[in-house]
Each structure stands twice: as C-alpha cells, then as structure tokens.
Design an enzyme around this catalytic site. Sequence first.
Site, PDB file in Angstrom:
ATOM      1  N   GLY A  13       0.832  -1.204   0.000  1.00 31.02           N
ATOM      2  CA  GLY A  13       0.000   0.000   0.000  1.00 31.02           C
ATOM      3  C   GLY A  13       0.863   1.249   0.000  1.00 31.02           C
ATOM      4  O   GLY A  13       0.515   2.258   0.613  1.00 31.02           O
ATOM      5  N   GLY A  15       1.738   3.198  -2.512  1.00 28.66           N
ATOM      6  CA  GLY A  15       1.537   4.148  -3.609  1.00 28.66           C
ATOM      7  C   GLY A  15       1.172   5.540  -3.132  1.00 28.66           C
ATOM      8  O   GLY A  15       1.221   6.502  -3.893  1.00 28.66           O
ATOM      9  N   ASP A  63      -2.208  -7.017  -5.640  1.00 27.12           N
ATOM     10  CA  ASP A  63      -3.322  -7.051  -4.689  1.00 27.12           C
ATOM     11  C   ASP A  63      -2.869  -7.962  -3.547  1.00 27.12           C
ATOM     12  O   ASP A  63      -2.655  -9.163  -3.755  1.00 27.12           O
ATOM     13  CB  ASP A  63      -4.567  -7.623  -5.381  1.00 27.12           C
ATOM     14  CG  ASP A  63      -5.745  -7.764  -4.428  1.00 27.12           C
ATOM     15  OD1 ASP A  63      -5.584  -7.536  -3.223  1.00 27.12           O
ATOM     16  OD2 ASP A  63      -6.835  -8.130  -4.920  1.00 27.12           O
ATOM     17  N   VAL A  64      -2.739  -7.395  -2.343  1.00 26.37           N
ATOM     18  CA  VAL A  64      -2.189  -8.179  -1.224  1.00 26.37           C
ATOM     19  C   VAL A  64      -3.079  -9.361  -0.824  1.00 26.37           C
ATOM     20  O   VAL A  64      -2.632 -10.265  -0.122  1.00 26.37           O
ATOM     21  CB  VAL A  64      -1.902  -7.298   0.027  1.00 26.37           C
ATOM     22  CG1 VAL A  64      -0.839  -6.269  -0.257  1.00 26.37           C
ATOM     23  CG2 VAL A  64      -3.183  -6.663   0.573  1.00 26.37           C
ATOM     24  N   SER A 142      -4.351   0.055  14.414  1.00 22.02           N
ATOM     25  CA  SER A 142      -5.013   1.367  14.502  1.00 22.02           C
ATOM     26  C   SER A 142      -5.580   1.529  15.895  1.00 22.02           C
ATOM     27  O   SER A 142      -5.946   0.539  16.547  1.00 22.02           O
ATOM     28  CB  SER A 142      -6.161   1.431  13.488  1.00 22.02           C
ATOM     29  OG  SER A 142      -6.954   2.575  13.726  1.00 22.02           O
ATOM     30  N   TYR A 154     -13.479  -2.759  10.308  1.00 18.56           N
ATOM     31  CA  TYR A 154     -12.109  -2.236  10.386  1.00 18.56           C
ATOM     32  C   TYR A 154     -11.530  -2.432  11.796  1.00 18.56           C
ATOM     33  O   TYR A 154     -10.372  -2.850  11.954  1.00 18.56           O
ATOM     34  CB  TYR A 154     -12.151  -0.755  10.008  1.00 18.56           C
ATOM     35  CG  TYR A 154     -10.836  -0.033   9.954  1.00 18.56           C
ATOM     36  CD1 TYR A 154     -10.007  -0.140   8.839  1.00 18.56           C
ATOM     37  CD2 TYR A 154     -10.416   0.784  11.004  1.00 18.56           C
ATOM     38  CE1 TYR A 154      -8.805   0.554   8.777  1.00 18.56           C
ATOM     39  CE2 TYR A 154      -9.219   1.481  10.947  1.00 18.56           C
ATOM     40  CZ  TYR A 154      -8.414   1.363   9.832  1.00 18.56           C
ATOM     41  OH  TYR A 154      -7.226   2.052   9.771  1.00 18.56           O
ATOM     42  N   LYS A 158      -8.278  -4.583  12.708  1.00 19.08           N
ATOM     43  CA  LYS A 158      -7.107  -3.953  13.338  1.00 19.08           C
ATOM     44  C   LYS A 158      -6.808  -4.557  14.714  1.00 19.08           C
ATOM     45  O   LYS A 158      -5.651  -4.580  15.158  1.00 19.08           O
ATOM     46  CB  LYS A 158      -7.315  -2.432  13.435  1.00 19.08           C
ATOM     47  CG  LYS A 158      -7.271  -1.721  12.078  1.00 19.08           C
ATOM     48  CD  LYS A 158      -6.024  -2.072  11.280  1.00 19.08           C
ATOM     49  CE  LYS A 158      -5.711  -1.084  10.186  1.00 19.08           C
ATOM     50  NZ  LYS A 158      -4.589  -1.535   9.317  1.00 19.08           N
TER      51      LYS A 158
HETATM   52  P1  NAP Z   1      -4.512   5.339   2.143  1.00 20.08           P
HETATM   53  O1  NAP Z   1      -4.025   6.724   1.904  1.00 20.08           O
HETATM   54  O2  NAP Z   1      -5.910   5.008   1.777  1.00 20.08           O
HETATM   55  O3  NAP Z   1      -3.478   4.340   1.446  1.00 20.08           O
HETATM   56  C1  NAP Z   1      -3.700   2.958   1.446  1.00 20.08           C
HETATM   57  C2  NAP Z   1      -2.973   2.361   0.274  1.00 20.08           C
HETATM   58  O4  NAP Z   1      -3.214   0.937   0.305  1.00 20.08           O
HETATM   59  C3  NAP Z   1      -3.493   2.874  -1.075  1.00 20.08           C
HETATM   60  O5  NAP Z   1      -2.408   3.225  -1.903  1.00 20.08           O
HETATM   61  C4  NAP Z   1      -4.259   1.684  -1.608  1.00 20.08           C
HETATM   62  O6  NAP Z   1      -4.214   1.552  -3.028  1.00 20.08           O
HETATM   63  C5  NAP Z   1      -3.490   0.519  -1.009  1.00 20.08           C
HETATM   64  N1  NAP Z   1      -4.287  -0.696  -1.063  1.00 20.08           N
HETATM   65  C6  NAP Z   1      -5.590  -0.859  -0.748  1.00 20.08           C
HETATM   66  N2  NAP Z   1      -5.978  -2.119  -0.958  1.00 20.08           N
HETATM   67  C7  NAP Z   1      -4.895  -2.785  -1.427  1.00 20.08           C
HETATM   68  C8  NAP Z   1      -4.660  -4.125  -1.825  1.00 20.08           C
HETATM   69  N3  NAP Z   1      -5.647  -5.029  -1.808  1.00 20.08           N
HETATM   70  N4  NAP Z   1      -3.433  -4.470  -2.253  1.00 20.08           N
HETATM   71  C9  NAP Z   1      -2.437  -3.554  -2.302  1.00 20.08           C
HETATM   72  N5  NAP Z   1      -2.598  -2.260  -1.929  1.00 20.08           N
HETATM   73  C10 NAP Z   1      -3.806  -1.877  -1.498  1.00 20.08           C
HETATM   74  O7  NAP Z   1      -4.388   4.944   3.682  1.00 20.08           O
HETATM   75  P2  NAP Z   1      -3.357   5.402   4.833  1.00 20.08           P
HETATM   76  O8  NAP Z   1      -4.065   6.385   5.682  1.00 20.08           O
HETATM   77  O9  NAP Z   1      -2.022   5.738   4.278  1.00 20.08           O
HETATM   78  O10 NAP Z   1      -3.305   4.046   5.687  1.00 20.08           O
HETATM   79  C11 NAP Z   1      -2.215   3.125   5.644  1.00 20.08           C
HETATM   80  C12 NAP Z   1      -2.401   2.094   6.741  1.00 20.08           C
HETATM   81  O11 NAP Z   1      -2.452   2.732   8.010  1.00 20.08           O
HETATM   82  C13 NAP Z   1      -3.693   1.295   6.616  1.00 20.08           C
HETATM   83  O12 NAP Z   1      -3.477  -0.033   7.023  1.00 20.08           O
HETATM   84  C14 NAP Z   1      -4.602   1.991   7.592  1.00 20.08           C
HETATM   85  O13 NAP Z   1      -5.645   1.148   8.037  1.00 20.08           O
HETATM   86  C15 NAP Z   1      -3.626   2.353   8.691  1.00 20.08           C
HETATM   87  N6  NAP Z   1      -4.065   3.460   9.554  1.00 20.08           N
HETATM   88  C16 NAP Z   1      -4.311   4.704   9.032  1.00 20.08           C
HETATM   89  C17 NAP Z   1      -4.729   5.727   9.885  1.00 20.08           C
HETATM   90  C18 NAP Z   1      -5.013   7.119   9.409  1.00 20.08           C
HETATM   91  O14 NAP Z   1      -5.478   7.947  10.223  1.00 20.08           O
HETATM   92  N7  NAP Z   1      -4.768   7.467   8.160  1.00 20.08           N
HETATM   93  C19 NAP Z   1      -4.908   5.464  11.260  1.00 20.08           C
HETATM   94  C20 NAP Z   1      -4.657   4.186  11.728  1.00 20.08           C
HETATM   95  C21 NAP Z   1      -4.229   3.187  10.881  1.00 20.08           C
HETATM   96  P3  NAP Z   1      -5.360   2.168  -3.943  1.00 20.08           P
HETATM   97  O15 NAP Z   1      -5.197   3.630  -3.860  1.00 20.08           O
HETATM   98  O16 NAP Z   1      -5.066   1.639  -5.308  1.00 20.08           O
HETATM   99  O17 NAP Z   1      -6.649   1.677  -3.384  1.00 20.08           O
END
Ligand code: NAP
Length: 253
Positions: A13, A15, A63-64, A142, A154, A158
């Site tokens: 993830g 990207g 796709d993971v 999370s 979710y 988590k």
């Molecule tokens: P994000 O901006 O939505 O980025 C998630 C990335 O994962 C996207 O590039 C997405 O690709 C990719 N992805 C989704 N499904 C996938 C799959 N099946 N195979 C491969 N890649 C996939 O989210 P983020 O905020 O950076 O979050 C990253 C991690 O931190 C996640 O696990 C999230 O649950 C965790 N987290 C985030 C927060 C927060 O506040 N942001 C808080 C706690 C935990 P696409 O764009 O192509 O869908």
Amino acid sequence: METAVRRTAIVTGAGRGIGAAVARRLAREGLAVAVFDLDAEAASSVAEEIRSAGGTAGAFGVDVADEGAVQAAVDDVAQSLGAPVVLVNNAGITRDNMLHKMSVDDWDSVMSVHLRGAFLLSRAVQPHLKAERWGRIVNLSSMSAFGNVGQANYAAAKAGIWGFTKTLALEIGRHGATCNAIAPGFIQTEMTRATAERLGVTFEELIESSAKETPVGRVGVPEDIAHAVAFFVSEQSGFVSGQVLTVAGGPKG
Ligand code: NAP
C-alpha cells in the site's frame, strides 16, 4: 540505522499516504525498497521518486489479498532487489457503515486486505527471514482497534492484527526476526479525507477537531508513522518484538 549489508524491504500500500512515507524513509535509511500497491502507476511514481533521490526501489502492482500474485511478486523482489527480509504490512481500506447497513462485502473486503493480506505477505517472506537469519515485520494496526462507531469491520481487523503480531513474534524469533505493530491515531491521508466525507464535514474541520482532542495539539502526518517504522526496522531493535506501539500524539487516539 547503520546496516553492514543492504537489506531489502517490501512496503504494501505504498503508492500513497503512510506507505509511501514509509517507503521513502526506509530508502533514505539505505534499504532497497519494493513499493507494492494495487495501483501500479502510483507504485511506479513512488519508486521513481526514490530512485531520483539516489535510493534503490522497484514498483510492483499487487493485490495483497491475491495469494498467487503475492507469491509471484515476492519471488520477483528476491530476484530483482534481493531477499525481502523487511516487510511492512500497511495496505488498507475502509468500508465504513453502521452494523445494520454493513454488507457482507464491506466485511469481507476489509478482512481480506488487512488480515488475509498481512498473512499472505508474511508467509511469503518467512523463508527469506529464515535463510538470512534476520528479519523485521511491522504491521499497521489502529487506535480504532479499541472500537469506533461505523467501523465494526475495520476495528475487528485492526484488533486481529494485534494477535497476529504477537503470534508471529513468537514464531519467527528463532529466525533472528522480530514482529511489531504500530497503532496510529488520526493521520492526515486520503483515508481520513474519506472519513470526513462520510461524516459530512470538510477535511479541514475534521483535522481541527481531531487536533483539539489530541494531547500534542495536532494530527499526525505519514512521516510520524514512518519514523516509528524505522525504529522497529533498525538493526539495533532486535530485542523489541511482539509490541504494539501507539503513535497518536498521546496515550489514546
Ligand atoms: P490510504 O491513503 O488510503 O493508502 C492505502 C494504500 O493501500 C493505497 O495506496 C491503496 O491503493 C493501497 N491498497 C488498498 N488495498 C490494497 C490491496 N488489496 N493491495 C495492495 N494495496 C492496497 O491509507 P493510509 O491512511 O495511508 O493508511 C495506511 C495504513 O495505516 C492502513 O493499514 C490503515 O488502516 C492504517 N491506519 C491509518 C490511519 C489514518 O489515520 N490514516 C490510522 C490508523 C491506521 P489504492 O489507492 O489503489 O486503493
């Protein structure tokens, strides 16, 4: 994080958002980085950015949750960048809804990406940790694991990451490898932008209200999480395993 040998890391993830920040940070620390993302173009642009800055990176559209694709990509990384002995299970999605409106697909998709994904990737890299007698797995949990309205799927995924992390720590320790998790609070990314939309407020309003509730008086940025990942991945962190580190600007998210 001085390394005698160049280690290779897979960040899923990566990207955009937290994953992209982790990939850039590990590359700056001297690791070769395999940028995994569902969106192959996004992965390519992050890998290109790392290479332009003098680092080593490759992009992989994966796709993971796809067993065959994960194994093929991990094999490809081993051939092209070196044995992947660092894994950051970061890929994630949200499919938020109140329980009575949550579809089976909302439930299954979230479980699939977070739990099945982390399982498939970890299992695929394990032979490399064993062969190298060294490894680091870092999983993204999370603060929602403690419960969050509209996120039964979710939060369950988590919370599942906690048990997964502690169990892997027990199982891979004998390979000289550690497994830890990070539980971020509110981090400013596309994921939280989508949360604002769901709640019917602007992203700026959500950031402001979340910052007010956070002891350090601000929300997190992806680099805050990348820093914590770098700590777990470092050579000197080999005696820290099975831990879940809250990175939330305070004791709670
Ligand atoms: P994000 O901006 O939505 O980025 C998630 C990335 O994962 C996207 O590039 C997405 O690709 C990719 N992805 C989704 N499904 C996938 C799959 N099946 N195979 C491969 N890649 C996939 O989210 P983020 O905020 O950076 O979050 C990253 C991690 O931190 C996640 O696990 C999230 O649950 C965790 N987290 C985030 C927060 C927060 O506040 N942001 C808080 C706690 C935990 P696409 O764009 O192509 O869908």
